[in-house]
Design a protein around this motif. Structure first.
Motif, PDB file in Angstrom:
ATOM      1  N   ASN A  85       0.863  -1.186   0.000  1.00 25.30           N
ATOM      2  CA  ASN A  85       0.000   0.000   0.000  1.00 25.30           C
ATOM      3  C   ASN A  85       0.897   1.232   0.000  1.00 25.30           C
ATOM      4  OD1 ASN A  85      -1.769   2.100   0.366  1.00 25.30           O
ATOM      5  ND2 ASN A  85      -2.667   1.347   2.274  1.00 25.30           N
ATOM      6  N   PRO A  86       1.056   1.895  -1.145  1.00 20.55           N
ATOM      7  CA  PRO A  86       1.957   3.057  -1.225  1.00 20.55           C
ATOM      8  C   PRO A  86       1.576   4.194  -0.286  1.00 20.55           C
ATOM      9  CG  PRO A  86       1.304   2.313  -3.413  1.00 20.55           C
ATOM     10  CD  PRO A  86       0.433   1.591  -2.440  1.00 20.55           C
ATOM     11  N   TYR A  87       0.350   4.166   0.231  1.00 22.52           N
ATOM     12  CA  TYR A  87      -0.112   5.227   1.126  1.00 22.52           C
ATOM     13  C   TYR A  87      -0.095   4.782   2.592  1.00 22.52           C
ATOM     14  CZ  TYR A  87      -1.791   7.228  -3.237  1.00 22.52           C
ATOM     15  OH  TYR A  87      -1.863   7.728  -4.515  1.00 22.52           O
ATOM     16  N   ARG A  88       0.481   3.637   2.862  1.00 23.85           N
ATOM     17  CA  ARG A  88       0.408   3.058   4.210  1.00 23.85           C
ATOM     18  C   ARG A  88       0.782   4.071   5.296  1.00 23.85           C
ATOM     19  NH1 ARG A  88       4.242  -1.627   7.006  1.00 23.85           N
ATOM     20  NH2 ARG A  88       3.321  -1.356   9.094  1.00 23.85           N
ATOM     21  N   CYS A  89      -0.060   4.132   6.306  1.00 21.51           N
ATOM     22  CA  CYS A  89       0.167   5.078   7.408  1.00 21.51           C
ATOM     23  C   CYS A  89      -0.769   4.703   8.550  1.00 21.51           C
ATOM     24  CB  CYS A  89      -0.098   6.512   6.940  1.00 21.51           C
ATOM     25  SG  CYS A  89      -0.031   7.755   8.244  1.00 21.51           S
ATOM     26  N   GLU A  90      -0.221   4.049   9.569  1.00 24.81           N
ATOM     27  CA  GLU A  90      -1.057   3.707  10.729  1.00 24.81           C
ATOM     28  C   GLU A  90      -1.278   4.899  11.653  1.00 24.81           C
ATOM     29  OE1 GLU A  90      -0.001   0.023   8.948  1.00 24.81           O
ATOM     30  OE2 GLU A  90       1.417   1.481   9.768  1.00 24.81           O
ATOM     31  N   VAL A  91      -0.281   5.783  11.727  1.00 28.63           N
ATOM     32  CA  VAL A  91      -0.380   6.960  12.598  1.00 28.63           C
ATOM     33  C   VAL A  91      -0.015   8.194  11.777  1.00 28.63           C
ATOM     34  CG1 VAL A  91       0.388   8.071  14.728  1.00 28.63           C
ATOM     35  CG2 VAL A  91       0.279   5.566  14.600  1.00 28.63           C
ATOM     36  N   LEU A  92      -0.899   9.172  11.786  1.00 32.78           N
ATOM     37  CA  LEU A  92      -0.682  10.413  11.036  1.00 32.78           C
ATOM     38  C   LEU A  92      -0.609  11.582  12.006  1.00 32.78           C
ATOM     39  CD1 LEU A  92      -0.651  11.944   8.246  1.00 32.78           C
ATOM     40  CD2 LEU A  92      -3.136  12.187   8.548  1.00 32.78           C
ATOM     41  N   PHE A  93       0.522  12.285  12.005  1.00 31.44           N
ATOM     42  CA  PHE A  93       0.641  13.542  12.747  1.00 31.44           C
ATOM     43  C   PHE A  93       0.281  14.669  11.787  1.00 31.44           C
ATOM     44  CE2 PHE A  93       2.818  10.859  15.626  1.00 31.44           C
ATOM     45  CZ  PHE A  93       2.972  11.523  16.837  1.00 31.44           C
ATOM     46  N   HIS A  94      -0.620  15.542  12.212  1.00 30.68           N
ATOM     47  CA  HIS A  94      -1.126  16.550  11.277  1.00 30.68           C
ATOM     48  C   HIS A  94      -1.393  17.861  11.997  1.00 30.68           C
ATOM     49  CE1 HIS A  94      -3.270  18.167   7.805  1.00 30.68           C
ATOM     50  NE2 HIS A  94      -2.936  17.078   7.130  1.00 30.68           N
ATOM     51  N   SER A  95      -1.161  18.959  11.275  1.00 29.83           N
ATOM     52  CA  SER A  95      -1.404  20.288  11.842  1.00 29.83           C
ATOM     53  C   SER A  95      -2.864  20.717  11.720  1.00 29.83           C
ATOM     54  CB  SER A  95      -0.517  21.321  11.144  1.00 29.83           C
ATOM     55  OG  SER A  95      -0.834  21.378   9.760  1.00 29.83           O
ATOM     56  N   LEU A  96      -3.613  20.087  10.795  1.00 26.66           N
ATOM     57  CA  LEU A  96      -5.012  20.447  10.531  1.00 26.66           C
ATOM     58  C   LEU A  96      -5.152  21.938  10.212  1.00 26.66           C
ATOM     59  CD1 LEU A  96      -6.966  18.336  13.196  1.00 26.66           C
ATOM     60  CD2 LEU A  96      -6.389  17.738  10.833  1.00 26.66           C
ATOM     61  N   THR A  97      -4.187  22.460   9.467  1.00 23.50           N
ATOM     62  CA  THR A  97      -4.245  23.852   9.033  1.00 23.50           C
ATOM     63  C   THR A  97      -4.432  23.908   7.523  1.00 23.50           C
ATOM     64  OG1 THR A  97      -1.848  24.003   8.698  1.00 23.50           O
ATOM     65  CG2 THR A  97      -2.692  24.549  10.901  1.00 23.50           C
ATOM     66  N   ARG A  98      -4.680  25.100   7.022  1.00 19.72           N
ATOM     67  CA  ARG A  98      -4.870  25.277   5.583  1.00 19.72           C
ATOM     68  C   ARG A  98      -3.569  25.168   4.806  1.00 19.72           C
ATOM     69  NH1 ARG A  98      -9.047  30.457   5.857  1.00 19.72           N
ATOM     70  NH2 ARG A  98     -10.796  29.319   6.830  1.00 19.72           N
ATOM     71  N   ASP A  99      -2.442  25.145   5.510  1.00 20.36           N
ATOM     72  CA  ASP A  99      -1.160  24.980   4.827  1.00 20.36           C
ATOM     73  C   ASP A  99      -1.016  23.581   4.235  1.00 20.36           C
ATOM     74  OD1 ASP A  99      -0.470  27.537   5.560  1.00 20.36           O
ATOM     75  OD2 ASP A  99       0.609  26.912   7.357  1.00 20.36           O
ATOM     76  N   ALA A 100      -1.776  22.635   4.764  1.00 21.00           N
ATOM     77  CA  ALA A 100      -1.720  21.255   4.282  1.00 21.00           C
ATOM     78  C   ALA A 100      -2.994  20.932   3.512  1.00 21.00           C
ATOM     79  CB  ALA A 100      -1.558  20.291   5.456  1.00 21.00           C
ATOM     80  N   ARG A 101      -2.916  19.886   2.705  1.00 19.44           N
ATOM     81  CA  ARG A 101      -4.110  19.468   1.975  1.00 19.44           C
ATOM     82  C   ARG A 101      -5.158  18.933   2.950  1.00 19.44           C
ATOM     83  NH1 ARG A 101      -0.063  17.690  -1.901  1.00 19.44           N
ATOM     84  NH2 ARG A 101      -0.030  15.584  -1.029  1.00 19.44           N
TER      85      ARG A 101
END
Length: 266
Positions: A85-101
């Motif tokens: 799975n090229p998108y594999r990610c069990e844990v995602l750290f994210h800013s939840l801001t508009r700077d990110a998708r």
């Protein structure tokens, strides 16, 4: 889950928002705080966003790791080394801001994200955490890094804002995993991997952008991270650094030494 809190987070009038976030943070922070036990004793791979990620992963078998951790736009950035799975990610750290998708339930399911960790730089941002519950996939837990942890990192950087990557690595190192592999970080010495953020066309673009913003301190982050790595190794954690991670840290350390003033003769 927490319907009243979600209403408060979304609709509190601006004059009442300070009261709202203080109330919600005090009442719910313990419930949403990330439990270090998620990483303790596990084999963890942090896949950062630098263009060197593929070379850093060479020789590693991602299938041998219990958890793959990514950050921000890594959610929808494919990595060829993750063959299943090229998108594999069990844990995602994210800013939840508009700077990110935007984070979508579809992308969370595709990547297999079980835990989304919101980087909360100040208590007022906890309102964003609660409001995001409306967009969260039911199979994904939402957690935060407590503000005190963020503040301590900022102090270690001389007041600069720690990147999501440093927040992520520091939390996991302190949790004492069995093994931690850190790949895809060059402390902004190189541009991002393709599809992560294509705004920068060259390594020089990335370095200049970060310097001009004055928000992060990559040279200090490199030193702080390497100190944490040494401390974790001393406590028995196997820490593997991608070749580009190690080389970038060494380059930065050398530049720092070269910039130090020569001692005055007596």
């Amino acid at each position: 889950m927490h319907p009243i809190a979600r209403l408060i987070a979304r609709h509190a009038p601006k004059p009442l928002r300070p009261l709202a976030y203080r109330f919600l943070y005090r009442r719910l922070m313990a419930e949403f705080a990330l439990d270090p036990a998620l990483f303790a004793g596990r084999r963890v791979l942090i896949a950062g966003p630098a263009r060197t990620i593929d070379s850093d992963l060479a020789g590693l078998d991602p299938g041998r790791f219990d958890l793959v951790v990514r950050m921000n736009n890594g959610l929808d950035t494919p990595i060829a080394a993750f063959a299943d799975n090229p998108y594999r990610c069990e844990v995602l750290f994210h800013s939840l801001t508009r700077d990110a998708r935007p984070v979508t339930p579809e992308h969370l399911r595709r990547a297999g994200v079980a835990t989304l960790v919101h980087r909360v730089p100040k208590r007022s941002v906890f309102l964003r955490t609660i409001a995001f519950l409306d967009r969260l996939d039911p199979a994904t837990r939402l957690r935060i890094v407590p503000v005190d942890h963020y503040d301590a990192l900022s102090r270690s950087l001389g007041g600069y804002s720690p990147t999501t990557g440093l927040v992520c690595a520091s939390v996991i190192l302190q949790a004492l995993p069995d093994t931690l592999a850190i790949c895809g970080f060059t402390f902004f010495d190189t541009r991002y991997v393709a599809h992560y953020d294509d705004a920068d066309r060259s390594d020089a673009d990335t370095a200049q952008r970060v310097r001009s913003q004055g928000h992060h301190a990559p040279h200090r982050e490199a030193g702080v991270l390497m100190t944490m790595v040494g401390q974790a190794r001393a406590r028995g954690v196997t820490v593997m650094l991608g070749q580009a991670v190690q080389e970038a840290a060494e380059r930065i350390a050398e530049r720092e030494r070269a910039a130090e003033p020569m001692p005055r003769r007596p």
